[in-house]
Scaffold this active site. Sequence first.
Site, PDB file in Angstrom:
ATOM      1  N   HIS A  53      37.122  42.078  39.091  1.00 55.90           N
ATOM      2  CA  HIS A  53      36.400  41.152  40.476  1.00 55.90           C
ATOM      3  C   HIS A  53      35.938  42.789  41.560  1.00 55.90           C
ATOM      4  CE1 HIS A  53      39.690  37.602  41.051  1.00 55.90           C
ATOM      5  NE2 HIS A  53      38.407  37.822  39.999  1.00 55.90           N
ATOM      6  N   GLU A  55      36.672  43.767  43.891  1.00 60.28           N
ATOM      7  CA  GLU A  55      37.198  44.839  44.646  1.00 60.28           C
ATOM      8  C   GLU A  55      38.304  45.742  44.087  1.00 60.28           C
ATOM      9  OE1 GLU A  55      37.101  41.697  44.993  1.00 60.28           O
ATOM     10  OE2 GLU A  55      38.213  40.457  46.881  1.00 60.28           O
ATOM     11  N   CYS A  86      43.143  40.522  43.941  1.00 55.81           N
ATOM     12  CA  CYS A  86      42.627  41.748  45.203  1.00 55.81           C
ATOM     13  C   CYS A  86      43.292  41.525  45.729  1.00 55.81           C
ATOM     14  CB  CYS A  86      41.499  41.836  45.001  1.00 55.81           C
ATOM     15  SG  CYS A  86      40.363  41.490  43.866  1.00 55.81           S
TER      16      CYS A  86
END
Length: 162
Positions: A53, A55, A86
Site C-alpha cells: 500500500h 502508506e 496502514c
Amino acid sequence: MTTDENYMKFALEEAAKAERIGEVPIGAVIVKNGEVIARAHNLRETAQQPTAHAEHIAIERAAEAVGSWRLEDCTLYVTLEPCVMCSGAIVMSRIPRVVYGAADPKGGCSGSLMDLLQEPRFNHRAEVVSGVLEAECSQLLKNFFKQLRDKKKLMKKSTENE
C-alpha cells in the site's frame, strides 16, 4: 492553498502514477520539517504483495531516509483513509499526524469504520485531519473504478458475442 493542500497535491501526483500502471490510484507522501522525505503509490498488483500500500511503502522509505523507525516529527499525507494495516504501521512508526483526502467507509481505520489512530489502549495516537482535497481524491478513485467496471462489461459483452 493551505500547507496541507499543497502536500496533498504531491500525494495526488503519486496516485496518478499508480493509475498509469493499472494500480488503484492511492498516493502518499511523508513530510518532515517542511520537506518531503518519502513518496509512494500503491504497488499491490505490480508487486503481488498484499502489504504494498502507498502508506506502508512511504513509511518504509521515510524510516530509511531518517535512519530510524520512529517517525515522530513527520506528517503522512495520503489520498485515501488508511486501512487497518496502514493504521497499525502509523501507530508502530509513531507518526504524530495523518492527513487524508477521501474517507473509506468500507475499510478506513482512521475514523470511518473504526479509529485505530485514536485508540486509547495504544501507547501512541495520531492527530487525524480528514477531507483535504477530498473531491479530487474521491474523483480519482471513482473514475478508476468506473473504467474498471466499463472494461469488464466490454470484455463480458465481447465473449458473449463470440
